[in-house]
Design a protein around this motif. Structure first.
Motif, PDB file in Angstrom:
ATOM      1  N   MET A   1      64.235 -13.746 -11.204  1.00  0.00           N
ATOM      2  CA  MET A   1      63.211 -12.914 -10.617  1.00  0.00           C
ATOM      3  C   MET A   1      63.133 -11.616 -11.410  1.00  0.00           C
ATOM      4  N   LYS A   2      61.934 -11.230 -11.817  1.00  0.00           N
ATOM      5  CA  LYS A   2      61.719 -10.010 -12.597  1.00  0.00           C
ATOM      6  C   LYS A   2      60.723  -9.125 -11.866  1.00  0.00           C
ATOM      7  N   PRO A   3      61.128  -7.897 -11.529  1.00  0.00           N
ATOM      8  CA  PRO A   3      60.186  -6.982 -10.872  1.00  0.00           C
ATOM      9  C   PRO A   3      59.114  -6.505 -11.854  1.00  0.00           C
ATOM     10  N   LEU A   4      57.991  -6.076 -11.333  1.00  0.00           N
ATOM     11  CA  LEU A   4      56.889  -5.599 -12.163  1.00  0.00           C
ATOM     12  C   LEU A   4      56.837  -4.076 -12.181  1.00  0.00           C
ATOM     13  N   GLY A   5      56.237  -3.532 -13.230  1.00  0.00           N
ATOM     14  CA  GLY A   5      55.992  -2.094 -13.323  1.00  0.00           C
ATOM     15  C   GLY A   5      57.249  -1.258 -13.263  1.00  0.00           C
ATOM     16  N   THR A   6      57.253  -0.277 -12.360  1.00  0.00           N
ATOM     17  CA  THR A   6      58.371   0.666 -12.249  1.00  0.00           C
ATOM     18  C   THR A   6      59.332   0.287 -11.122  1.00  0.00           C
ATOM     19  N   LYS A   7      59.335  -0.977 -10.756  1.00  0.00           N
ATOM     20  CA  LYS A   7      60.205  -1.452  -9.686  1.00  0.00           C
ATOM     21  C   LYS A   7      61.538  -1.956 -10.264  1.00  0.00           C
ATOM     22  N   VAL A   8      62.589  -1.866  -9.434  1.00  0.00           N
ATOM     23  CA  VAL A   8      63.889  -2.433  -9.777  1.00  0.00           C
ATOM     24  C   VAL A   8      64.361  -3.275  -8.601  1.00  0.00           C
ATOM     25  N   TYR A  35      72.064  10.966   6.304  1.00  0.00           N
ATOM     26  CA  TYR A  35      73.061   9.896   6.230  1.00  0.00           C
ATOM     27  C   TYR A  35      72.404   8.532   6.342  1.00  0.00           C
ATOM     28  N   SER A  36      71.523   8.373   7.315  1.00  0.00           N
ATOM     29  CA  SER A  36      70.915   7.064   7.545  1.00  0.00           C
ATOM     30  C   SER A  36      69.763   6.785   6.589  1.00  0.00           C
ATOM     31  N   ASP A  37      69.362   7.776   5.807  1.00  0.00           N
ATOM     32  CA  ASP A  37      68.225   7.600   4.923  1.00  0.00           C
ATOM     33  C   ASP A  37      68.608   7.284   3.485  1.00  0.00           C
ATOM     34  N   VAL A  38      69.919   7.103   3.224  1.00  0.00           N
ATOM     35  CA  VAL A  38      70.396   6.836   1.869  1.00  0.00           C
ATOM     36  C   VAL A  38      71.207   5.553   1.871  1.00  0.00           C
ATOM     37  N   THR A  39      70.978   4.702   0.870  1.00  0.00           N
ATOM     38  CA  THR A  39      71.697   3.444   0.739  1.00  0.00           C
ATOM     39  C   THR A  39      72.212   3.318  -0.687  1.00  0.00           C
ATOM     40  N   GLU A  40      73.375   2.712  -0.813  1.00  0.00           N
ATOM     41  CA  GLU A  40      73.967   2.457  -2.134  1.00  0.00           C
ATOM     42  C   GLU A  40      73.642   1.030  -2.539  1.00  0.00           C
ATOM     43  N   GLY A  41      73.479   0.812  -3.830  1.00  0.00           N
ATOM     44  CA  GLY A  41      73.238  -0.537  -4.314  1.00  0.00           C
ATOM     45  C   GLY A  41      73.498  -0.638  -5.808  1.00  0.00           C
ATOM     46  N   THR A  42      73.417  -1.863  -6.294  1.00  0.00           N
ATOM     47  CA  THR A  42      73.601  -2.137  -7.716  1.00  0.00           C
ATOM     48  C   THR A  42      72.323  -2.750  -8.257  1.00  0.00           C
ATOM     49  N   VAL A  43      71.828  -2.219  -9.370  1.00  0.00           N
ATOM     50  CA  VAL A  43      70.600  -2.708  -9.984  1.00  0.00           C
ATOM     51  C   VAL A  43      70.858  -4.094 -10.592  1.00  0.00           C
ATOM     52  N   THR A  44      70.016  -5.062 -10.215  1.00  0.00           N
ATOM     53  CA  THR A  44      70.173  -6.421 -10.730  1.00  0.00           C
ATOM     54  C   THR A  44      69.067  -6.817 -11.708  1.00  0.00           C
ATOM     55  N   ALA A  45      67.937  -6.104 -11.685  1.00  0.00           N
ATOM     56  CA  ALA A  45      66.846  -6.363 -12.632  1.00  0.00           C
ATOM     57  C   ALA A  45      65.933  -5.147 -12.657  1.00  0.00           C
ATOM     58  N   VAL A  50      60.040   0.423 -16.753  1.00  0.00           N
ATOM     59  CA  VAL A  50      61.178   1.305 -16.486  1.00  0.00           C
ATOM     60  C   VAL A  50      61.842   1.654 -17.809  1.00  0.00           C
ATOM     61  N   ASP A  51      62.065   2.950 -18.033  1.00  0.00           N
ATOM     62  CA  ASP A  51      62.730   3.423 -19.252  1.00  0.00           C
ATOM     63  C   ASP A  51      64.186   2.973 -19.221  1.00  0.00           C
ATOM     64  N   ASN A  52      64.583   2.105 -20.178  1.00  0.00           N
ATOM     65  CA  ASN A  52      65.947   1.578 -20.218  1.00  0.00           C
ATOM     66  C   ASN A  52      66.993   2.665 -20.392  1.00  0.00           C
ATOM     67  N   GLY A  53      66.632   3.819 -20.932  1.00  0.00           N
ATOM     68  CA  GLY A  53      67.574   4.914 -21.074  1.00  0.00           C
ATOM     69  C   GLY A  53      67.861   5.607 -19.744  1.00  0.00           C
ATOM     70  N   MET A  54      66.966   5.420 -18.780  1.00  0.00           N
ATOM     71  CA  MET A  54      67.115   6.069 -17.486  1.00  0.00           C
ATOM     72  C   MET A  54      67.961   5.233 -16.529  1.00  0.00           C
ATOM     73  N   ILE A  55      67.759   3.943 -16.524  1.00  0.00           N
ATOM     74  CA  ILE A  55      68.474   3.049 -15.609  1.00  0.00           C
ATOM     75  C   ILE A  55      68.616   1.683 -16.255  1.00  0.00           C
ATOM     76  N   SER A  56      69.737   1.028 -15.990  1.00  0.00           N
ATOM     77  CA  SER A  56      70.015  -0.272 -16.589  1.00  0.00           C
ATOM     78  C   SER A  56      70.553  -1.232 -15.538  1.00  0.00           C
ATOM     79  N   VAL A  57      70.467  -2.520 -15.829  1.00  0.00           N
ATOM     80  CA  VAL A  57      71.051  -3.538 -14.960  1.00  0.00           C
ATOM     81  C   VAL A  57      72.554  -3.271 -14.864  1.00  0.00           C
ATOM     82  N   GLY A  58      73.075  -3.334 -13.644  1.00  0.00           N
ATOM     83  CA  GLY A  58      74.484  -3.074 -13.401  1.00  0.00           C
ATOM     84  C   GLY A  58      74.790  -1.661 -12.948  1.00  0.00           C
ATOM     85  N   ASP A  59      73.819  -0.744 -13.084  1.00  0.00           N
ATOM     86  CA  ASP A  59      74.023   0.634 -12.632  1.00  0.00           C
ATOM     87  C   ASP A  59      74.175   0.675 -11.116  1.00  0.00           C
TER      88      ASP A  59
END
Length: 90
Positions: A1-8, A35-45, A50-59
């Motif tokens: 699955m690959k997100p489109l545009g500026t989505k991750v 507190y309830s408005d923030v969630t942690e996660g790992t980027v999978t795609a 999206v500028d690869n220098g800004m965010i990468s898979v696994g971040d």
């Protein structure tokens, strides 16, 4: 699955009141509502705009909880998040 545009795509992880990441300690106040408005996660795609220098898979990221769209893929909950809703890359 690959997100489109500026989505991750993000594999989400619920945020505890005190979360440590290396030497970074994030303490969120329940009384402020943040507190309830923030969630942690790992980027999978990442999307093609999206500028690869800004965010990468696994971040590991913290993002606005209500800033994404949840989908269930093969029994795993994934969130589609626009990069404008990402608060921090750890």
């Amino acid at each position: 699955m690959k997100p489109l545009g500026t989505k991750v795509l993000v594999k989400m992880k619920p945020l505890k009141k005190e979360q440590t990441a290396g030497t970074l300690v994030i303490e969120l106040e329940k009384s402020s509502g943040s507190y309830s408005d923030v969630t942690e996660g790992t980027v999978t795609a990442i999307g093609n705009d999206v500028d690869n220098g800004m965010i990468s898979v696994g971040d590991k990221i913290f993002y606005e909880t209500h800033g994404g769209f949840k989908v269930n893929i093969d029994g795993e909950e994934i969130v589609i998040v626009d990069i404008k809703n990402i608060l921090v890359v750890v």
